[in-house]
Write an enzyme that holds these catalytic residues in place. Structure first.
Site, PDB file in Angstrom:
ATOM      1  N   TYR A  26       0.836  -1.201   0.000  1.00 23.25           N
ATOM      2  CA  TYR A  26       0.000   0.000   0.000  1.00 23.25           C
ATOM      3  C   TYR A  26       0.880   1.264   0.000  1.00 23.25           C
ATOM      4  CZ  TYR A  26      -2.524   3.968   1.832  1.00 23.25           C
ATOM      5  OH  TYR A  26      -2.996   5.234   2.011  1.00 23.25           O
ATOM      6  N   GLN A 128      -4.331  18.480   5.743  1.00 18.69           N
ATOM      7  CA  GLN A 128      -4.679  18.274   4.328  1.00 18.69           C
ATOM      8  C   GLN A 128      -6.088  17.743   4.233  1.00 18.69           C
ATOM      9  OE1 GLN A 128      -4.678  14.658   3.004  1.00 18.69           O
ATOM     10  NE2 GLN A 128      -5.797  15.476   1.245  1.00 18.69           N
ATOM     11  N   TYR A 130      -9.496  16.611   1.546  1.00 14.46           N
ATOM     12  CA  TYR A 130     -10.176  16.438   0.271  1.00 14.46           C
ATOM     13  C   TYR A 130     -11.494  17.179   0.453  1.00 14.46           C
ATOM     14  CZ  TYR A 130      -6.792  12.734  -0.607  1.00 14.46           C
ATOM     15  OH  TYR A 130      -5.636  12.035  -0.813  1.00 14.46           O
ATOM     16  N   THR A 156      -6.029  18.908  -1.438  1.00 12.95           N
ATOM     17  CA  THR A 156      -5.504  18.018  -2.488  1.00 12.95           C
ATOM     18  C   THR A 156      -6.522  17.923  -3.610  1.00 12.95           C
ATOM     19  OG1 THR A 156      -4.132  16.794  -0.934  1.00 12.95           O
ATOM     20  CG2 THR A 156      -4.713  15.668  -2.978  1.00 12.95           C
ATOM     21  N   ARG A 165      -4.166   1.235  -8.927  1.00 17.22           N
ATOM     22  CA  ARG A 165      -2.947   0.649  -8.342  1.00 17.22           C
ATOM     23  C   ARG A 165      -3.052  -0.871  -8.360  1.00 17.22           C
ATOM     24  NH1 ARG A 165      -3.311   4.316  -3.298  1.00 17.22           N
ATOM     25  NH2 ARG A 165      -3.798   6.241  -4.410  1.00 17.22           N
ATOM     26  N   LYS A 255      -2.551  21.332  -3.392  1.00 13.54           N
ATOM     27  CA  LYS A 255      -1.596  20.230  -3.643  1.00 13.54           C
ATOM     28  C   LYS A 255      -2.077  19.364  -4.808  1.00 13.54           C
ATOM     29  CE  LYS A 255       0.431  16.141  -1.381  1.00 13.54           C
ATOM     30  NZ  LYS A 255      -0.205  14.958  -1.937  1.00 13.54           N
ATOM     31  N   HIS A 279       1.183  13.025  -6.733  1.00 13.37           N
ATOM     32  CA  HIS A 279       0.726  12.102  -5.684  1.00 13.37           C
ATOM     33  C   HIS A 279       1.695  10.910  -5.558  1.00 13.37           C
ATOM     34  CE1 HIS A 279      -3.208  11.974  -3.406  1.00 13.37           C
ATOM     35  NE2 HIS A 279      -2.680  10.843  -3.001  1.00 13.37           N
ATOM     36  N   ARG A 282       0.952   7.908  -7.827  1.00 11.52           N
ATOM     37  CA  ARG A 282      -0.104   6.974  -7.409  1.00 11.52           C
ATOM     38  C   ARG A 282      -1.446   7.256  -8.070  1.00 11.52           C
ATOM     39  NH1 ARG A 282       1.476   4.666  -2.378  1.00 11.52           N
ATOM     40  NH2 ARG A 282      -0.572   4.686  -1.399  1.00 11.52           N
TER      41      ARG A 282
HETATM   42  C1  LIG Z   1       0.898   5.635   1.617  1.00 12.47           C
HETATM   43  C2  LIG Z   1       0.594   6.957   1.015  1.00 12.47           C
HETATM   44  C3  LIG Z   1      -0.601   7.605   1.321  1.00 12.47           C
HETATM   45  C4  LIG Z   1      -0.878   8.866   0.779  1.00 12.47           C
HETATM   46  N1  LIG Z   1      -2.019   9.514   1.155  1.00 12.47           N
HETATM   47  C5  LIG Z   1      -2.204  10.792   0.759  1.00 12.47           C
HETATM   48  C6  LIG Z   1      -3.303  11.537   1.268  1.00 12.47           C
HETATM   49  O1  LIG Z   1      -4.078  11.062   2.071  1.00 12.47           O
HETATM   50  N2  LIG Z   1      -3.438  12.814   0.824  1.00 12.47           N
HETATM   51  C7  LIG Z   1      -2.566  13.388  -0.078  1.00 12.47           C
HETATM   52  O2  LIG Z   1      -2.727  14.546  -0.434  1.00 12.47           O
HETATM   53  N3  LIG Z   1      -1.516  12.690  -0.558  1.00 12.47           N
HETATM   54  C8  LIG Z   1      -1.315  11.425  -0.152  1.00 12.47           C
HETATM   55  N4  LIG Z   1      -0.215  10.735  -0.605  1.00 12.47           N
HETATM   56  C9  LIG Z   1       0.734  11.396  -1.522  1.00 12.47           C
HETATM   57  C10 LIG Z   1       1.836  12.097  -0.709  1.00 12.47           C
HETATM   58  O3  LIG Z   1       1.331  13.178   0.014  1.00 12.47           O
HETATM   59  C11 LIG Z   1       2.956  12.611  -1.604  1.00 12.47           C
HETATM   60  O4  LIG Z   1       2.402  13.378  -2.635  1.00 12.47           O
HETATM   61  C12 LIG Z   1       3.830  11.506  -2.205  1.00 12.47           C
HETATM   62  O5  LIG Z   1       3.998  10.458  -1.294  1.00 12.47           O
HETATM   63  C13 LIG Z   1       5.189  12.075  -2.556  1.00 12.47           C
HETATM   64  O6  LIG Z   1       5.987  11.108  -3.145  1.00 12.47           O
HETATM   65  P1  LIG Z   1       7.136  10.297  -2.350  1.00 12.47           P
HETATM   66  O7  LIG Z   1       6.447   9.261  -1.558  1.00 12.47           O
HETATM   67  O8  LIG Z   1       7.941   9.752  -3.480  1.00 12.47           O
HETATM   68  O9  LIG Z   1       7.901  11.268  -1.497  1.00 12.47           O
HETATM   69  C14 LIG Z   1       0.050   9.462  -0.103  1.00 12.47           C
HETATM   70  C15 LIG Z   1       1.235   8.801  -0.424  1.00 12.47           C
HETATM   71  C16 LIG Z   1       1.522   7.566   0.131  1.00 12.47           C
HETATM   72  C17 LIG Z   1       2.835   6.897  -0.201  1.00 12.47           C
END
Ligand SMILES: Cc1cc2nc3c(=O)[nH]c(=O)nc-3n(C[C@H](O)[C@H](O)[C@H](O)COP(=O)(O)O)c2cc1C
Length: 393
Positions: A26, A128, A130, A156, A165, A255, A279, A282
């Protein structure tokens, strides 16, 4: 502090062994073929430094100012949903460690610990969210965020629907979380996570709930209604951002932007800051990396707007490259999640210290005292325009 961990990547390997496959995947996962996720990292590795020498660098500092606060570093912890599944009280651990090291941490709206508990022990944490589906829910949530004393609100916008995914699907991870036979076996074969994260959480606070998506407590992570709570986001437009701006009086950050026209629009709609982000690769696979999107966005927005970026940062040198390319600040996600999973608050603190040491050492090697001195002149990109111009002479 583990002496065996000397760079951020070391946390990932240890987390891979400690966490059930489903939970590790995850955090690790990316959309479809991972094109964007890979590019996020590559776009740093294809930039090189052009250091200066014989400059006095004895007064080095990586202190940074952002939204009226002074931080000890130009990086913070990105918002990550359900972090309390990878580490016991993960959201709290991340927030507390960030506060102790004087860097910002952004609490995800999809977190499992009530926001008020977080700001109680870690004031200065950012929130943060939504955008909820109705104006009533939005108003109520913003009121709750204000009462909980958050200073900076991050919206976001790159999540109209969930990214595809496939690697999560293959391991059986889903939202709602389904703790079936697969997870039980995964748990038995990863007993440290089973005992000290999952069972400890169940014993101390019961089945985790999505606590912060709305003004009221959300559904338990195993409930089918979770799916409903995370859908219905395709109707949003820039008007919704205007609505947020009217309701939120503090610094507002958008964001998930990658397009320069969108960045300009965000500023017109009252954003004080932008986090350029895909993101972590993702959401839309094949989307441009934040570092590749940066030059156009830098040109499009005024210097009064704080330009931040996340995705693929794994080294102090990556942070310096982002700053030299025109960002004011950066955020890092996965490595901090792994650090919390491996060694709790100590792990997160160690991860921050590793990055601080890398930045400090590299400032000296670059021949500068402060991150404010960074500029394009410290960077070289093979095949870039200036190289082409020089070659033509
Ligand atoms: C496990 C996981 C959960 C995430 N959940 C959110 C979230 O709830 N809200 C959000 O804005 N971004 C979320 N993100 C994106 C992160 O805020 C961020 O944009 C991203 O992890 C940056 O890339 P990096 O992991 O390579 O540093 C998530 C990322 C991961 C890995």
């Amino acid at each position: 502090m583990s002496k065996k961990i000397i760079c951020l990547e070391d946390f990932e390997e240890k987390a891979r062994r400690k966490l059930p496959k489903m939970i590790f995947t995850y955090v690790d996962s990316y959309a479809e073929d991972g094109q964007s996720s890979r590019r996020n990292i590559e776009s740093f590795k294809e930039l090189y430094f052009v250091p200066r020498c014989l400059n006095d660098t004895s007064q080095r500092s990586s202190r940074t100012h952002l939204f009226g606060r002074s931080y000890d570093a130009p990086f913070g912890i990105a918002p990550m949903g359900i972090a309390a599944l990878t580490a016991y009280q993960g959201d709290l651990i991340l927030a507390k460690s960030a506060m102790a090291m004087n860097i910002p941490m952004i609490l995800s709206g999809s977190s499992l610990i009530p926001m008020e508990v977080i700001t109680d022990v870690a004031p200065g944490t950012w929130f943060q969210m939504y955008i909820p589906e109705t104006s009533e829910k939005l108003e109520a949530l913003i009121e709750r965020v204000g009462k909980a004393n958050f200073e900076v609100l991050v919206i976001t916008v790159d999540f109209p629907v969930s990214g595809n995914r496939e690697n999560e699907t293959r391991t059986g991870f889903s939202t709602p979380f389904k703790p079936g036979a697969r997870l039980i076996w995964d748990g038995i074969t990863h007993p440290r996570w089973l005992l000290f994260t999952w069972l400890k959480t169940l014993l101390t606070s019961g089945i985790p709930h999505f606590e912060n998506n709305y003004a009221v407590r959300g559904a338990p992570i195993i409930s089918k209604s979770v799916f409903r709570d995370f859908s219905g986001r395709t109707t949003f437009s820039w008007n919704n951002l205007s609505e947020v701006r009217k309701l939120w009086k503090g610094p507002l950050v958008v964001k998930g932007l990658l397009n320069d026209e969108d960045a300009r629009k965000a500023c017109e709609h009252g954003a004080d800051g932008i986090i350029i982000s895909n993101h972590g690769g993702r959401q839309l696979d094949g989307s441009i990396s934040p570092m590749d999107a940066l030059p156009r966005i830098r040109q499009a927005v005024s210097n009064n707007v704080k330009l931040m970026l996340d995705g693929g940062i794994r080294r102090g040198s990556d942070i310096l490259k982002a700053l030299a390319s025109g960002t004011d600040f950066v955020f890092i996600g996965r490595p901090f999640n792994y650090a919390a999973a491996v060694a709790g608050a100590q792990g997160v603190t160690q991860a921050i210290q590793i990055l601080l040491a890398e930045i400090d050492r590299n400032l000296a090697l670059l021949g500068i005292d402060s991150i404010d001195e960074l500029s394009h002149s410290f960077l070289y990109k093979p095949g870039s325009q200036i190289e082409r111009q020089l070659a033509r002479r």
